[in-house]
Design a protein around this motif. Structure first.
Motif, mmCIF file in Angstrom:
data_model
loop_
_atom_site.group_PDB
_atom_site.id
_atom_site.type_symbol
_atom_site.label_atom_id
_atom_site.label_comp_id
_atom_site.label_asym_id
_atom_site.label_seq_id
_atom_site.Cartn_x
_atom_site.Cartn_y
_atom_site.Cartn_z
ATOM 1 N N HIS A 264 17.337 -15.742 5.019
ATOM 2 C CA HIS A 264 16.194 -16.560 4.606
ATOM 3 C C HIS A 264 14.941 -15.827 5.049
ATOM 4 O O HIS A 264 14.801 -15.503 6.222
ATOM 5 C CB HIS A 264 16.269 -17.942 5.266
ATOM 6 N N ILE A 265 14.049 -15.533 4.129
ATOM 7 C CA ILE A 265 12.829 -14.794 4.427
ATOM 8 C C ILE A 265 11.630 -15.584 3.916
ATOM 9 O O ILE A 265 11.658 -16.114 2.806
ATOM 10 C CB ILE A 265 12.818 -13.419 3.726
ATOM 11 N N GLU A 266 10.602 -15.656 4.727
ATOM 12 C CA GLU A 266 9.318 -16.195 4.286
ATOM 13 C C GLU A 266 8.280 -15.118 4.541
ATOM 14 O O GLU A 266 8.258 -14.534 5.611
ATOM 15 C CB GLU A 266 8.961 -17.457 5.071
ATOM 16 N N TRP A 267 7.460 -14.841 3.556
ATOM 17 C CA TRP A 267 6.448 -13.806 3.729
ATOM 18 C C TRP A 267 5.229 -14.131 2.888
ATOM 19 O O TRP A 267 5.257 -14.976 2.014
ATOM 20 C CB TRP A 267 6.989 -12.430 3.339
ATOM 21 N N SER A 268 4.157 -13.442 3.179
ATOM 22 C CA SER A 268 2.972 -13.516 2.332
ATOM 23 C C SER A 268 2.582 -12.101 1.958
ATOM 24 O O SER A 268 2.862 -11.162 2.691
ATOM 25 C CB SER A 268 1.829 -14.223 3.060
ATOM 26 N N ALA A 269 1.970 -11.959 0.821
ATOM 27 C CA ALA A 269 1.519 -10.659 0.345
ATOM 28 C C ALA A 269 0.068 -10.789 -0.098
ATOM 29 O O ALA A 269 -0.378 -11.875 -0.471
ATOM 30 C CB ALA A 269 2.394 -10.194 -0.815
ATOM 31 N N PRO A 270 -0.680 -9.702 -0.064
ATOM 32 C CA PRO A 270 -2.086 -9.771 -0.460
ATOM 33 C C PRO A 270 -2.237 -10.172 -1.925
ATOM 34 O O PRO A 270 -1.465 -9.744 -2.777
ATOM 35 C CB PRO A 270 -2.602 -8.355 -0.216
ATOM 36 N N LEU A 271 -3.221 -10.992 -2.188
ATOM 37 C CA LEU A 271 -3.503 -11.427 -3.547
ATOM 38 C C LEU A 271 -5.000 -11.393 -3.768
ATOM 39 O O LEU A 271 -5.713 -12.113 -3.066
ATOM 40 C CB LEU A 271 -2.966 -12.828 -3.772
ATOM 41 N N PRO A 272 -5.527 -10.589 -4.607
ATOM 42 C CA PRO A 272 -4.804 -9.623 -5.422
ATOM 43 C C PRO A 272 -4.421 -8.396 -4.599
ATOM 44 O O PRO A 272 -5.076 -8.070 -3.607
ATOM 45 C CB PRO A 272 -5.811 -9.244 -6.514
ATOM 46 N N ALA A 273 -3.374 -7.706 -5.041
ATOM 47 C CA ALA A 273 -2.963 -6.471 -4.375
ATOM 48 C C ALA A 273 -3.998 -5.391 -4.680
ATOM 49 O O ALA A 273 -4.437 -5.243 -5.809
ATOM 50 C CB ALA A 273 -1.591 -6.048 -4.873
ATOM 51 N N ARG A 274 -4.406 -4.659 -3.635
ATOM 52 C CA ARG A 274 -5.410 -3.609 -3.809
ATOM 53 C C ARG A 274 -4.973 -2.359 -3.073
ATOM 54 O O ARG A 274 -4.223 -2.441 -2.110
ATOM 55 C CB ARG A 274 -6.746 -4.052 -3.221
ATOM 56 N N GLY A 275 -5.473 -1.222 -3.517
ATOM 57 C CA GLY A 275 -5.255 0.011 -2.790
ATOM 58 C C GLY A 275 -3.890 0.621 -3.041
ATOM 59 O O GLY A 275 -3.281 0.426 -4.082
ATOM 60 N N GLN A 276 -3.421 1.342 -2.029
ATOM 61 C CA GLN A 276 -2.172 2.079 -2.106
ATOM 62 C C GLN A 276 -1.224 1.632 -0.998
ATOM 63 O O GLN A 276 -1.654 1.067 -0.004
ATOM 64 C CB GLN A 276 -2.438 3.581 -1.944
ATOM 65 N N SER A 277 0.046 1.911 -1.153
ATOM 66 C CA SER A 277 1.061 1.726 -0.118
ATOM 67 C C SER A 277 1.036 0.312 0.450
ATOM 68 O O SER A 277 1.078 -0.656 -0.287
ATOM 69 C CB SER A 277 0.877 2.787 0.968
ATOM 70 N N GLN A 278 0.952 0.175 1.783
ATOM 71 C CA GLN A 278 1.034 -1.129 2.439
ATOM 72 C C GLN A 278 -0.148 -2.037 2.077
ATOM 73 O O GLN A 278 -0.064 -3.239 2.242
ATOM 74 C CB GLN A 278 1.117 -0.966 3.951
ATOM 75 N N GLY A 279 -1.236 -1.465 1.580
ATOM 76 C CA GLY A 279 -2.357 -2.276 1.134
ATOM 77 C C GLY A 279 -2.001 -3.165 -0.050
ATOM 78 O O GLY A 279 -2.658 -4.158 -0.316
ATOM 79 N N ARG A 280 -0.933 -2.800 -0.757
ATOM 80 C CA ARG A 280 -0.486 -3.578 -1.911
ATOM 81 C C ARG A 280 0.601 -4.582 -1.531
ATOM 82 O O ARG A 280 1.067 -5.344 -2.350
ATOM 83 C CB ARG A 280 0.039 -2.648 -2.989
ATOM 84 N N GLY A 281 1.051 -4.557 -0.313
ATOM 85 C CA GLY A 281 2.123 -5.428 0.132
ATOM 86 C C GLY A 281 3.145 -4.644 0.906
ATOM 87 O O GLY A 281 2.890 -3.518 1.318
ATOM 88 N N ASN A 282 4.315 -5.177 1.079
ATOM 89 C CA ASN A 282 5.342 -4.511 1.863
ATOM 90 C C ASN A 282 6.402 -3.943 0.950
ATOM 91 O O ASN A 282 6.626 -4.431 -0.152
ATOM 92 C CB ASN A 282 5.965 -5.497 2.861
ATOM 93 N N SER A 283 7.105 -2.921 1.414
ATOM 94 C CA SER A 283 8.137 -2.276 0.591
ATOM 95 C C SER A 283 9.426 -3.079 0.524
ATOM 96 O O SER A 283 10.342 -2.708 -0.190
ATOM 97 C CB SER A 283 8.428 -0.885 1.128
ATOM 98 N N GLY A 284 9.536 -4.159 1.266
ATOM 99 C CA GLY A 284 10.683 -5.030 1.133
ATOM 100 C C GLY A 284 11.624 -5.038 2.304
ATOM 101 O O GLY A 284 11.333 -4.508 3.359
ATOM 102 N N VAL A 285 12.767 -5.659 2.090
ATOM 103 C CA VAL A 285 13.811 -5.767 3.095
ATOM 104 C C VAL A 285 14.991 -4.947 2.621
ATOM 105 O O VAL A 285 15.457 -5.103 1.494
ATOM 106 C CB VAL A 285 14.252 -7.243 3.278
ATOM 107 N N PHE A 286 15.461 -4.031 3.460
ATOM 108 C CA PHE A 286 16.631 -3.223 3.143
ATOM 109 C C PHE A 286 17.823 -3.919 3.795
ATOM 110 O O PHE A 286 17.909 -4.004 4.998
ATOM 111 C CB PHE A 286 16.451 -1.803 3.656
ATOM 112 N N PHE A 287 18.721 -4.428 2.977
ATOM 113 C CA PHE A 287 19.801 -5.292 3.436
ATOM 114 C C PHE A 287 21.102 -4.573 3.245
ATOM 115 O O PHE A 287 21.445 -4.111 2.206
ATOM 116 C CB PHE A 287 19.738 -6.578 2.619
#
Length: 118
Positions: free
Chosen positions: A95-118
């Motif tokens: 179970h994951i809860e997260w928030s991401a930037p809205l709107p996404a701007r820039g490059q790499s982590q500025g646009r959000g996270n690369s995710g969860v590697f499961f």
């Protein structure tokens, strides 16, 4: 806006069939473990009784390399390098809860996270 994560792992034993459903299981000869009674959290923000809480908003002690990440305002903020749980898990629910930037701007982590590697 920061990327904020809240992670819970719930043992998969809570998903195993019991009683007549277990007797009708398609793999013969398996004796299924009787699942324990799981008590839900008193409200939606609280974990169920069998959950392993990996981040509670206060520290990253359950994570290898977690000391290189920051906790700010109850959020785990991306630091240097990847993190992974110190504890190993087999079958589970994630179970994951997260928030991401809205709107996404820039490059790499500025646009959000690369995710969860499961």
């Amino acid at each position: 806006m920061k990327n904020a994560w809240r992670l819970l792992l719930v043992p998969a034993a809570t998903l195993l069939p019991t009683g007549e459903a277990a007797a009708q299981e398609y793999v013969a000869g398996i004796a299924w473990q009787e699942p324990s009674v799981v008590t839900p959290g008193a409200d939606n923000r609280l974990a169920p009784s069998d959950a392993t809480v990996l981040f509670d908003g206060s520290d990253a002690s359950a994570w290898a390399n977690g000391e290189r990440w920051k906790v700010e305002d109850g959020a785990l903020v991306v630091g240097r390098g990847a993190i992974r749980t110190k504890q190993e898990f087999g079958d589970c629910q994630l179970h994951i809860e997260w928030s991401a930037p809205l709107p996404a701007r820039g490059q790499s982590q500025g646009r959000g996270n690369s995710g969860v590697f499961f």
